[in-house]
Design an enzyme around this catalytic site. Structure first.
Site, short mmCIF file in Angstrom:
data_model
loop_
_atom_site.label_atom_id
_atom_site.label_comp_id
_atom_site.label_asym_id
_atom_site.label_seq_id
_atom_site.Cartn_x
_atom_site.Cartn_y
_atom_site.Cartn_z
N CYS A 21 1.01 -0.18 -8.95
CA CYS A 21 2.18 0.38 -8.25
C CYS A 21 3.42 0.39 -9.13
O CYS A 21 4.28 1.27 -9.00
CB CYS A 21 2.44 -0.39 -6.97
SG CYS A 21 2.73 -2.16 -7.20
N GLY A 61 0.82 -1.21 0.00
CA GLY A 61 0.00 0.00 0.00
C GLY A 61 0.85 1.25 0.00
O GLY A 61 1.96 1.27 -0.55
N SER A 62 0.37 2.28 0.65
CA SER A 62 1.00 3.60 0.58
C SER A 62 2.10 3.76 1.62
O SER A 62 2.13 3.07 2.65
CB SER A 62 -0.04 4.69 0.80
OG SER A 62 -0.47 4.70 2.15
N GLU A 82 3.42 9.87 -6.14
CA GLU A 82 2.60 8.86 -6.79
C GLU A 82 1.15 9.33 -6.91
O GLU A 82 0.52 9.68 -5.90
CB GLU A 82 2.65 7.55 -6.00
CG GLU A 82 1.92 6.41 -6.67
CD GLU A 82 2.05 5.11 -5.89
OE1 GLU A 82 2.33 4.07 -6.52
OE2 GLU A 82 1.86 5.14 -4.66
N THR A 134 0.79 4.89 5.24
CA THR A 134 0.22 3.77 5.99
C THR A 134 1.32 2.83 6.46
O THR A 134 1.27 2.32 7.59
CB THR A 134 -0.80 3.01 5.12
OG1 THR A 134 -1.82 3.91 4.70
CG2 THR A 134 -1.43 1.86 5.91
N ALA A 135 2.32 2.59 5.63
CA ALA A 135 3.44 1.73 6.02
C ALA A 135 4.19 2.31 7.20
O ALA A 135 4.61 1.57 8.11
CB ALA A 135 4.38 1.53 4.84
#
Length: 487
Positions: free
Chosen positions: A289, A234-235, A384, A238-239
């Site tokens: 991605c 994911g983003s 992104e 969030t990571a």
């Protein structure tokens, strides 16, 4: 729709969690809507810390038995899951198309067959997993891959089932138990996977599925002291949150994050091939991605490249992803449409020029867009977008091309179009990326390492690399003497 069940494209889908081999409902739900037309498709059980703890407890309780299951039996069960996926390919394809808006033809021909392949590949790889014993001063070293324990797998919405099983299959093959948390924007095929796994004979509690929002159920999963591995796609923000949550328990992480990948087109390239590669970046409405969203074209051919690109991109058909003739479907969610449009509007205000597109369509569709006259340090080049938006910049030398390609905080992938094999070797050696494609795109083998550099991630998965993450590696050193005679 009836309580705890919805019918999507003629397929009945349970909307409850799957915990310890049982369907579990939550007091609250959230609405899952189709990006095709915005229509609600189901009221999904909305997990909290209660369901998170129950799922981890179920995974922990059955872990010793699953870890002790012989490799051959684990492999047999994973092949049985693959059999179940293949039997329900059409159902899975139709449900996922409605749920996340990707092309039905892609789900039928590529994505769902890959889901089954994920299980078969790691089942077979498990049976060959070994390290040759080696000697140290007469002592024998023996390396083993020991199951780590309960794993939390958090997966994205752009390829829900394929990316989930890319994690689930090796985690289970390694002898771990799993709590899968699918993205709230596309949860339905994860529920169907639970049914398929149960029908295949996977023991209760080995695979658990908990639905809901990250802030309500995800935090409880990633901070749980009994979780031994966390894998997330994911983003970056969030990571970072997940990493902070896992830090207190020193839980190992595998993170596959964002990208801002370049496509380098040199003047000696097959220009038609380069254009084909560039237009391919609009696949899945740009919600990939790995997409090479930054087109870097040698100045000598930039005008001709742009002319051919516009001609080919203009022939793309955007519309209902269930129709065979559609090339580009919708964007996953109204919030994502607004995010994409915000990027584009700010870029245009800063001086960029839209060669094609540059605006949303009706509903959740965003027009395929190509922006030129962009600065290297601009937001549209550096961040992104995750939508059908490409930028085009030019270069005049190999050194400049490499500099532009590497000049972001990401390093997930890169694509190179050139007719010179020596140039390809020179340039690929200098590119910062986890995967580099030369005169091709999106050719992936599960035997290869996959992951990103810099802010594009931590770790690699695929082949033995997956088992290295999902296992505790052990080296047992045995002396040549000291044995008693048992004869």
């Amino acid at each position: 729709m009836s309580e705890h069940r919805t019918t999507v494209a003629g397929v009945a889908v349970d909307t409850r969690h799957w915990i310890g081999g049982q369907r579990v409902a939550s007091p609250r739900t959230f609405t899952d809507a189709s990006p095709i037309d915005g229509a609600p498709v189901g009221e999904i059980s909305r997990g909290t810390a209660t369901e998170a703890r129950a799922a981890v407890a179920a995974a922990k309780a059955v872990f010793p038995g699953w870890a002790a299951t012989p490799r051959a039996e684990r492999a047999r069960l994973l092949h049985a899951v693959a059999d179940g996926v293949e039997k329900r390919t059409e159902e899975l394809a139709n449900v996922e198309t409605v749920d996340n808006g990707a092309l039905l033809r892609s789900h039928r021909r590529g994505v769902m067959p890959r889901v089954a392949h994920n299980f078969r590949f790691f089942a077979d790889w498990l049976l060959t997993l070994e390290h040759e014993d080696f000697a140290t001063r007469g002592h024998t070293n023996h390396v083993t891959w020991d199951p780590a324990g309960p794993c939390v797998l958090i997966t994205p919405w752009n390829a829900p089932l394929m990316l989930a099983t890319w994690k689930v299959a090796p985690a289970l093959a390694a002898g771990n138990t799993v709590v899968l948390k699918p993205a709230e924007w596309s949860p339905l095929t994860a529920s169907l996977l639970a049914d398929i796994a149960a029908e295949a004979g996977l023991p209760a509690g080995v695979l658990n599925v908990v639905q809901g929002y990250g802030s309500e159920v995800g935090d409880a999963l990633t901070s749980h002291p009994d979780v031994r591995r966390i894998s997330f796609t994911g983003s970056v923000p969030t990571a970072q949150h997940i990493a902070a949550s896992a830090a207190a328990n020193l839980t190992p992480l595998s993170l596959e994050l964002g990208g801002k990948s370049p496509l380098l087109v040199f003047a000696d390239a097959d220009l038609d091939l380069a254009v084909d590669l560039a237009v391919e970046q609009y696949d899945n409405a740009g919600q990939v991605c790995l997409a090479a969203t930054r087109l870097l074209v040698e100045e000598a051919v930039a005008e001709e490249f742009t002319r051919r690109f516009v001609a080919k991109a203009s022939r793309l058909r955007q519309g209902d992803p269930r129709e065979e003739s559609t090339d580009i479907g919708p964007t996953i969610h109204p919030r994502q449409v607004a995010k994409i449009d915000g990027f584009v509007r700010r870029a245009l205000a800063a001086g960029a020029r839209a060669v094609i597109g540059g605006h949303p369509g009706e509903g959740q569709y965003y027009a395929p867009t190509l922006l030129t006259d962009v600065r290297q340090d601009s937001e549209i080049v550096q961040e992104e977008v995750f939508g059908p938006v490409l930028t085009l910049q030019t270069f005049t030398s190999e050194d400049e091309a490499v500099h532009l390609a590497n000049d972001t905080r990401f390093g997930l992938a890169a694509t190179l179009a050139t007719g010179d094999p020596e140039r390809a070797e020179r340039v690929t050696a200098r590119l910062v990326a986890g995967t580099v494609w030369v005169n091709c795109f999106f050719v992936r083998d599960l035997k290869a390492p996959f992951g990103g550099s810099r802010h594009s991630g931590i770790g690699r998965e695929g082949g033995t690399w997956s088992f290295d993450f999902y296992c505790d590696l052990k080296n047992t050193v045995t002396a040549p003497k000291g044995w008693k005679d048992h004869g």
